[in-house]
Motif scaffolding. Structure first.
Motif, short mmCIF file in Angstrom:
data_model
loop_
_atom_site.label_atom_id
_atom_site.label_comp_id
_atom_site.label_asym_id
_atom_site.label_seq_id
_atom_site.Cartn_x
_atom_site.Cartn_y
_atom_site.Cartn_z
N ALA A 64 0.82 -1.21 0.00
CA ALA A 64 0.00 0.00 0.00
C ALA A 64 0.86 1.26 0.00
N ASP A 65 0.29 2.35 -0.49
CA ASP A 65 0.89 3.67 -0.31
C ASP A 65 2.27 3.82 -0.91
N LEU A 66 2.46 3.25 -2.10
CA LEU A 66 3.76 3.33 -2.76
C LEU A 66 3.72 4.28 -3.95
N PHE A 67 4.78 5.05 -4.12
CA PHE A 67 4.96 5.81 -5.35
C PHE A 67 5.71 4.95 -6.37
N ARG A 68 5.17 4.87 -7.58
CA ARG A 68 5.78 4.05 -8.61
C ARG A 68 6.80 4.86 -9.38
N VAL A 69 7.94 4.24 -9.73
CA VAL A 69 9.00 4.89 -10.51
C VAL A 69 9.24 4.08 -11.78
N GLU A 70 9.43 4.76 -12.89
CA GLU A 70 9.85 4.09 -14.12
C GLU A 70 11.37 3.95 -14.09
N TYR A 71 11.84 2.73 -13.87
CA TYR A 71 13.29 2.51 -13.75
C TYR A 71 13.78 1.76 -14.99
N PHE A 72 14.23 2.51 -16.00
CA PHE A 72 14.58 1.93 -17.29
C PHE A 72 13.44 1.02 -17.75
N GLU A 73 13.72 -0.23 -18.00
CA GLU A 73 12.67 -1.11 -18.51
C GLU A 73 11.82 -1.70 -17.38
N LYS A 74 12.20 -1.39 -16.13
CA LYS A 74 11.54 -2.05 -15.00
C LYS A 74 10.60 -1.12 -14.25
N ASN A 75 9.72 -1.77 -13.49
CA ASN A 75 8.86 -1.07 -12.56
C ASN A 75 9.55 -1.02 -11.21
N ALA A 76 9.55 0.12 -10.56
CA ALA A 76 10.16 0.19 -9.24
C ALA A 76 9.32 1.10 -8.37
N PHE A 77 9.73 1.24 -7.11
CA PHE A 77 9.00 2.06 -6.16
C PHE A 77 9.97 2.93 -5.37
N LEU A 78 9.43 3.97 -4.76
CA LEU A 78 10.22 4.75 -3.80
C LEU A 78 10.06 4.10 -2.43
N ASN A 79 11.15 3.98 -1.73
CA ASN A 79 11.12 3.23 -0.48
C ASN A 79 10.34 3.99 0.61
N GLN A 80 9.52 3.23 1.33
CA GLN A 80 8.71 3.81 2.42
C GLN A 80 9.50 3.91 3.70
N SER A 81 10.54 3.10 3.80
CA SER A 81 11.32 3.01 5.03
C SER A 81 12.55 2.15 4.75
N PRO A 82 13.67 2.44 5.39
CA PRO A 82 14.85 1.58 5.17
C PRO A 82 14.82 0.29 5.99
N GLN A 83 13.67 -0.02 6.60
CA GLN A 83 13.57 -1.16 7.52
C GLN A 83 14.23 -2.44 6.99
N LEU A 84 13.83 -2.88 5.81
CA LEU A 84 14.32 -4.17 5.32
C LEU A 84 15.83 -4.12 5.06
N TYR A 85 16.31 -2.97 4.57
CA TYR A 85 17.75 -2.84 4.31
C TYR A 85 18.56 -2.76 5.59
N LYS A 86 18.03 -2.08 6.60
CA LYS A 86 18.71 -2.07 7.90
C LYS A 86 18.86 -3.50 8.41
N GLU A 87 17.82 -4.29 8.25
CA GLU A 87 17.88 -5.66 8.76
C GLU A 87 18.88 -6.49 7.96
N ILE A 88 18.96 -6.26 6.65
CA ILE A 88 19.97 -6.98 5.85
C ILE A 88 21.37 -6.61 6.35
N LEU A 89 21.54 -5.35 6.76
CA LEU A 89 22.85 -4.94 7.27
C LEU A 89 23.16 -5.58 8.63
N ILE A 90 22.12 -5.86 9.40
CA ILE A 90 22.33 -6.60 10.66
C ILE A 90 22.81 -8.02 10.31
N ALA A 91 22.20 -8.63 9.31
CA ALA A 91 22.66 -9.94 8.84
C ALA A 91 24.07 -9.85 8.26
N SER A 92 24.47 -8.66 7.81
CA SER A 92 25.80 -8.45 7.22
C SER A 92 26.87 -8.23 8.28
#
Lengths: 427, 427
Positions: free
Chosen positions: A169-197
């Motif tokens: 929900a509540d995502l802004f869509r971005v045209e990323y070259f040939e792909k569909n992408a979004f603007l991030n709502q929060s760095p939550q998932l990336y912060k957690e990947i860095l904890i795993a890192s």
């Protein structure tokens, strides 16, 4: 050498000085004119005499908010309001302002907010508005100083992403070259990947984007999010980092700019820790004792928050929110209907949300199911849980909303330079 | 209480200690096992004996990169490589890693970059990769410390915008409710509006987005831009702020982490200021004396930059670029074919671009025309020039590219946690 106006008072009477800034007001008496001049540190009176000034005629016609550079002599025995003035020797006109101004800078007449935002460059010249952003800048510097001392690594995670943090929900869509992408709502998932890192302790300050259609005095579609995450800690330790970061930064700001804040009517008091804590369940009980009718699972209404604000007066935590009310990555408590989560409130407004997060891969998969999310959308994230993920906790804090509430502003747009909302995309 | 591995050496022999981290390697001899354990500060050997360990059988099967918490006794007379080990008393298994690992953490075998980025959470566990981001975080902290001392206000300007900074090319489009919007390529126009707002000195650290199709080792489609702008200064003063900010931050980093950097093969030398300066025109002459054939208006090729890098060895400025080669907001020099602009080079790579900017409204309008831009697209920006705009100058600096070059990395993706390029949108 330029002198800032606030520093003039430290100079000796009769000193030669160069100041640069805006013409706030002029008064003219035949062959003499008085210019109230302003820079970002204050204002002072400048006198210009026809006899001694080559470009007096040009200067005589100068418009409000034009930019000038003044070379002159400091007179500390002036009868002007501040008891100081600069007797101009040479005044260079650097930029002439058009008339009429679309918005007054010193006028007492208040403009509607749309006019102010449409002419934000004039609106921000008011010292009481500039001060909000000086405060914001120093507050963030204080938070960084605290986080740096605690060995957090400041990181930058991508804002263009392929998946939704909270699930669609509540995502802004971005045209990323040939792909569909979004603007991030929060760095939550990336912060957690860095904890795993193995990053141990991370924080990030950056824009977060929410395509919410709500257009209230508390909502922005783009805001500055301060996010932290740390390994091997629980929700309680995350709360300690939060209250200590905020109290360190706010008290530092009070030390730095107390006089200026008071001068412009912003009243702040030193913050003491620990902040009071109340559990969600005790909160429900307290509110029902005070005339409300709330059941387990109900959110706290603005009315409920006002009752709690009266009890606690300042910062307080509400802990242990029901699982159904928190995102999929929130760690359950021993009673699985509850989570190891918290909100930090400042009076009747939520300013931070945080929790211990799930670190067990199986538990995470179950939660995707429970929340009706498609785990395939999160492959880049859940992969990091399969190969050694420590327990971890963290929080996210909206900078503009925190400043709004600390300074008792009545709209989050007051603490946002160029706000973005449903209807506003410019300037 | 948790102890970080790097701090263990300060403890007395025989101390009880709790450490938390990843199982890097295990060796097993019947009823005894050795675990090399790693956290973000270092690694140490842990011994576990079957006799004294309740969960020894579970532990015996533990996989590489699993997460454990060890409570044990420090033995400083160990025959292990470091001369220290922890004799385990209780070892808790917090998270078991699947096998096989999609990417080794300590293996000498080098994986291709795509595999590394696809498994970035494992790739970043290598201490030499973590160190890049510790360096980056501290470098930015140093830059902020410098800017704060110089009274710059740190600001946050919108990333969702209605107009193109540089005039239309290389923009990512965003669906913003009912409107069309773009991701900002640079905070340039907003920084300048803040100069018109009387902010005097601003800087911003935030994401910048370029939809460039180039996919080289130096290009990212999303990067961290450090931008500054100050009122009443010229290009020369902007260059001073830049060299002083960089030398302050780099030299501070060397003081902080010299030993660690050397340990992992990153060689940095203290920076001295001022950096050498060469004008564009003298550069052309020098390059033509060294075998190239360049005309006024030609850009410097990689070959040209290599020749200059040999001459200067380190940081140097190239000043006074031709008007045709710089954006519309660049201030012309006395000779209008040239501009008051500069690039900062580190060896053969450009790391910063800056200039004095146009502050005269009429000159700005003329430049829109000359560059074939539609001034209506910039109404929100040029309006700020009509009501008192001081002279100003500034620069923009790509954080990841600076770190790449300081640490002699061969790809800007090495200094980017989760790079975004033409083909990569995940993780």
């Amino acid at each position: 050498m330029r002198t800032y106006i606030a520093d003039i008072k430290t100079l000796d009477d009769g000193s030669d000085v160069t100041i640069k800034g805006w013409v706030q007001e002029t008064r003219k008496i035949k062959n003499l004119m008085f210019i109230i001049m302003r820079d970002n540190t204050g204002s002072i009176q400048v006198t210009a005499k026809k006899d001694s000034m080559k470009n007096y005629d040009q200067l005589y016609d100068i418009t409000r908010e034009s930019v000038i550079s003044v070379y002159g002599t400091l007179n500390k025995k002036s009868i002007s309001k501040s008891g100081m003035e600069i007797q101009g020797i040479e005044i260079e006109i650097l930029s002439i302002a058009d008339t009429p101004l679309p918005l007054g800078v010193i006028d007492r007449v208040s403009a509607d907010f749309d006019t102010r935002l449409n002419n934000r460059f004039l609106d921000l010249r008011k010292p009481e508005h500039l001060l909000i952003f000086q405060f914001e800048s120093q507050l963030l510097f204080g938070i960084r100083e605290f986080m740096n001392k605690e060995n957090f690594i400041e990181v930058h995670t991508p804002k263009i992403v392929a998946a939704a943090t909270e699930g669609g929900a509540d995502l802004f869509r971005v045209e990323y070259f040939e792909k569909n992408a979004f603007l991030n709502q929060s760095p939550q998932l990336y912060k957690e990947i860095l904890i795993a890192s193995g990053f141990d302790k991370v924080f990030e300050v950056g824009p977060a984007f929410r395509a919410e259609k709500e257009n209230t005095v508390r909502h922005l579609n783009e805001f500055t999010s301060i996010d932290m995450e740390a390994a091997f800690i629980d929700d309680k330790k995350a709360m300690e980092y939060l209250e200590n970061a905020i109290s360190y930064a706010v008290n530092r700001n009070i030390d730095l700019m107390h006089t200026k804040l008071e001068e412009y009517g912003y009243h702040l008091e030193k913050i003491e820790t620990p902040f009071p804590r109340i559990s969600y369940e005790d909160g429900i009980e307290y509110l029902n004792d005070h005339g409300l009718k709330l059941n387990f699972g109900d959110d706290f209404s603005p009315e409920a928050n006002k009752i709690l604000a009266e009890k606690f007066n300042g910062f307080y935590f509400i802990t242990g929110w029901p699982s159904d009310m928190r995102p999929f990555y929130t760690h359950p408590d021993t009673n699985p209907a509850l989570t190891k989560s918290f909100d930090l409130q400042l009076n009747d407004i939520e300013v931070t949300s945080g929790a211990q997060r799930i670190h067990n891969y199986k538990m995470l998969e179950d939660n995707f199911m429970k929340k009706g999310l498609n785990k395939n959308d999160f492959e880049f994230y859940e992969k990091a849980f399969k190969f050694g993920m420590p327990p971890h906790a963290g929080w996210g804090l909206g900078l503009e909303r925190l400043v709004m509430n600390l300074l008792h502003l009545n709209n989050v747009r007051e603490s946002t330079l160029f706000p973005r909302d449903r209807t506003r995309l410019s300037p």
